[in-house]
Structure formats: C-alpha cells, structure tokens
Design an enzyme around this catalytic site. Structure first.
Site: not given
Ligand code: PGA
Length: 255
Positions: A13-15, A99, A169, A175, A217, A238
């Site tokens: 997930n490149w956000k 999400h 999640e 995060g 994470s 993420g």
């Molecule tokens: P993260 O995000 O790996 O940066 O904690 C995961 C997600 O939100 O899909």
C-alpha cells in the site's frame, strides 16, 4: 476478476508516500524485478491513482496493480471522485476499501460496502480492511471486528462474497516504529476468527478459501516471522512497501 490463489499475497500500500512519476517508475521497476524471481507469491501494488495507467501499460506483468480507494457511486457529478470503472480501465485488478486511514476521515461501513460492491461489479477484487481501534480485556474488540466486517460487505450478493480478500489491520499496530507488528500467534487467532465470521454467511469451505491478510507495521523482520509461521494468507504492507530494499527482501522470504 483474478481468481484467488493459494500463493502468499504481498500487497504494497503505497499510501501517499510516492509523489512523482519518476519515483513510481523506479519503485515499480524494483518490485517487478523482485516479483519475477518469486513464483510463490502474488504481488500487488496499490498505487496512487494517477500512476495506474502509466504502470499498467508497462511490459512487466509480474505485479498486479491495485488502487487504494474508489468513490462510492458508479458515475456522476462528483468532483474529485474516482470511479471503480475508471480504475479498472486503468489496469487495476484490486482495490483496497475501508482502510483505517480512510475510516478516520469519517468513512462508515455502509459507504465501504457500496465501494466493495462497485469494485466487484467492475470486475476487480476488493481488499476489505477491518481492525479494532484498541484491545480490551473483555474481548469486545471481537464484536467490533465482526460488525465492521459484516457492515463492510453488506450488499455484496452472497454468491459473490467469495471474491473478496480481507485485510486484518489492527489500528493500534498501523504506522508504528520497528517492532510494532502483531505477534504471529495473535495474527493466527484473528485470521481464524475472521474466517469463522465469514463462514456464518457463506459456509466453512468458501470462507476458508477467502484470503485473509495481516497488515500493520510489517517490516522486514516481522514479515519473515509471519511468513515463516504461515499464520496469514498474505501481508498488507504500508511504509516498507515503498522501501525498495525492504520490499525486495520481504518478497524473497516467501517459500
Ligand atoms: P504500515 O501500514 O505498514 O505503514 O503500518 C499498513 C497499512 O496501513 O496498510
């Protein structure tokens, strides 16, 4: 629609962490090279929508493209909205819906359910995210997850529920700094719990064929532990998914 696989899912997930075409191309190139060497994983990159068509037209097909969201209506005067059909026509096969980073902006289960339906109608696979905000000793978080899941898939015709992927999640694990991912044994419990909830609607056999991924994470070490333990059907990653070295290593761990 891409059929579910028994292979291990690695969803990046490149956000909003990649903010130029140049960066997107470089990262996607690295991802493709890592994926071409890995036959045991299904690799999906959920990229910012403006990069979909560009990356989708590339010759490297080792990585499936996904979007991070779609609008909850099929078409119309919705300035800024991006429809499921537009996303599909740009080359995406998967779409993340629900999400937690969208839920905190006020997105409720009913809206997520609309999105999931539109994604399926467009011929793509929704990756439906659920997860408790916090844990309590009484186990109320289990009911929270169940309600979220049932609410987020309400409206999907029963015979189509088997086409979803679920990403578990826990919000408290997203995060975080290194070492923030959930313990593999706890992940296993939650994967089973989610499949049980699904089995109440679609029966055990179908429910246990729906991939349930873990996210929150996941770094290099956590990925290695979770993949090794075999407790989830895949990972939704993420921040580490935009780190070329980390994601390359993580992909190589799948056996
Ligand atoms: P993260 O995000 O790996 O940066 O904690 C995961 C997600 O939100 O899909």
């Amino acid at each position: 629609m891409v059929k579910h696989s028994k292979k291990f899912y690695i969803v990046g997930n490149w956000k909003m962490l990649i903010n130029s075409i140049a960066e997107a191309k470089t990262l996607f190139g690295a991802l493709s090279r890592a994926s071409l060497k890995q036959k045991k994983a299904v690799v999906i990159a959920a990229v910012p929508a403006p990069f979909l068509a560009l990356l989708g037209s590339g010759s490297k097909k080792a990585v499936y493209l996904g979007a991070q969201d779609v609008f909850q209506e099929a078409s119309g005067s919705y300035t800024g909205g991006i429809s499921a059909n537009a996303v599909e026509s740009s080359g995406a096969k998967y779409v993340i819906v629900g999400h937690s980073e969208r839920r905190v902006q006020g997105e409720i289960d009913a809206v997520i359910a609309r999105k999931a339906v539109l994604v399926i109608e467009s011929g793509m696979t929704p990756i439906v995210c659920v997860g408790e905000r916090a844990r309590d000793v009484d186990g109320k978080y289990l009911a929270e997850i169940k309600n979220q899941l049932l609410g987020s898939i309400a409206g999907i015709p029963k015979e189509k529920i088997d086409s979803i992927i679920v990403a578990y999640e826990p919000v408290w694990a997203i995060g975080k700094a290194f070492g923030g991912a959930m313990e593999p044994t706890l992940i296993h419990e939650m994967v089973i719990y989610i499949k049980k909830v699904l089995s109440e609607i679609v029966g055990k056999e179908t429910a246990f064929n729906i991939p349930v991924l873990y996210g929150g994470s996941v770094d290099d070490a956590a990925a290695q532990a979770i993949i090794g333990a075999g407790d989830a059907d895949g990972l939704l990653i993420g921040r580490m998914s935009v780190n070329k070295e980390a994601i390359t290593k993580i992909i190589s761990y799948v056996k």
